[in-house]
Design a protein around this motif. Structure first.
Motif, PDB file in Angstrom:
ATOM      1  N   ALA A  42       0.844  -1.196   0.000  1.00  0.00           N
ATOM      2  CA  ALA A  42       0.000   0.000   0.000  1.00  0.00           C
ATOM      3  C   ALA A  42       0.882   1.250   0.000  1.00  0.00           C
ATOM      4  CB  ALA A  42      -0.921  -0.007   1.211  1.00  0.00           C
ATOM      5  N   TRP A  79      -5.210  12.173   4.825  1.00  0.00           N
ATOM      6  CA  TRP A  79      -3.999  11.457   5.250  1.00  0.00           C
ATOM      7  C   TRP A  79      -2.823  12.414   5.225  1.00  0.00           C
ATOM      8  CZ3 TRP A  79       0.147  11.224   1.958  1.00  0.00           C
ATOM      9  CH2 TRP A  79       1.175  10.336   2.269  1.00  0.00           C
ATOM     10  N   ASN A 100      -3.360   4.780   2.662  1.00  0.00           N
ATOM     11  CA  ASN A 100      -4.448   3.855   2.944  1.00  0.00           C
ATOM     12  C   ASN A 100      -5.198   3.589   1.635  1.00  0.00           C
ATOM     13  OD1 ASN A 100      -6.817   2.576   3.688  1.00  0.00           O
ATOM     14  ND2 ASN A 100      -7.096   3.810   5.526  1.00  0.00           N
ATOM     15  N   GLU A 102      -8.009   2.548   1.061  1.00  0.00           N
ATOM     16  CA  GLU A 102      -9.420   2.940   1.128  1.00  0.00           C
ATOM     17  C   GLU A 102      -9.643   4.361   0.622  1.00  0.00           C
ATOM     18  OE1 GLU A 102     -10.900   2.247   5.055  1.00  0.00           O
ATOM     19  OE2 GLU A 102     -10.421   0.110   4.975  1.00  0.00           O
ATOM     20  N   HIS A 103      -8.591   5.186   0.614  1.00  0.00           N
ATOM     21  CA  HIS A 103      -8.715   6.560   0.129  1.00  0.00           C
ATOM     22  C   HIS A 103      -8.709   6.640  -1.400  1.00  0.00           C
ATOM     23  CE1 HIS A 103      -6.962   7.819   4.223  1.00  0.00           C
ATOM     24  NE2 HIS A 103      -8.276   7.926   4.254  1.00  0.00           N
TER      25      HIS A 103
END
Length: 135
Positions: A42, A79, A100, A102-103
């Motif tokens: 990631a 972030w 992340n 998810e962003h």
């Protein structure tokens, strides 16, 4: 105080994140097992060029703050990451950013960068790699 500017060399950085998100959403095939060692990291790569207010390339060690935003100005900060002692040679630098996944679900994102306490402007739009658009 000299104003620093940044010219983005590459911002097509999210291919790995999109691939990781695709793997996570699709899940492993029923007849194979996926270990954590098989997953894509990631992280995204970011490269840039730093200059002073006169356009002269910077050199040496600099502290950089990276922030991920959901808008080109204003918006919500999603972030941030600080990297100290980034080596800049002839204005060029490179960084690995731990973000992340998810962003990165298809929405537009912008990266704000602060160098030695000075916010650079404008924010840099993060664009997908062409292959990632098919995922």
């Amino acid at each position: 105080m000299k104003t620093r500017t940044i010219i983005t060399l590459t911002t097509a950085l999210v291919l790995g994140l999109i691939l990781a998100a695709g793997v996570a959403m699709a899940g492993p095939a029923k007849d194979t097992e996926v270990s954590s060692a098989d997953l894509v990291s990631a992280k995204i790569s970011y490269q840039g060029r730093l200059t002073d207010g006169s356009g002269n390339p910077l050199a040496g060690s600099h502290n950089l703050l990276y922030e991920l935003w959901d808008a080109p100005s204003g918006g919500v900060k999603l972030w941030e990451q600080t990297t100290s002692g980034v080596q800049v040679q002839e204005g060029l630098f490179s960084a690995q950013l731990d973000v992340n996944p998810e962003h990165f679900a298809g929405q537009e994102r912008w990266l704000a960068i602060t160098v030695d306490g000075q916010l650079l402007s404008p924010r840099q739009e993060i664009l997908p790699a062409p292959y990632a658009l098919s995922l």
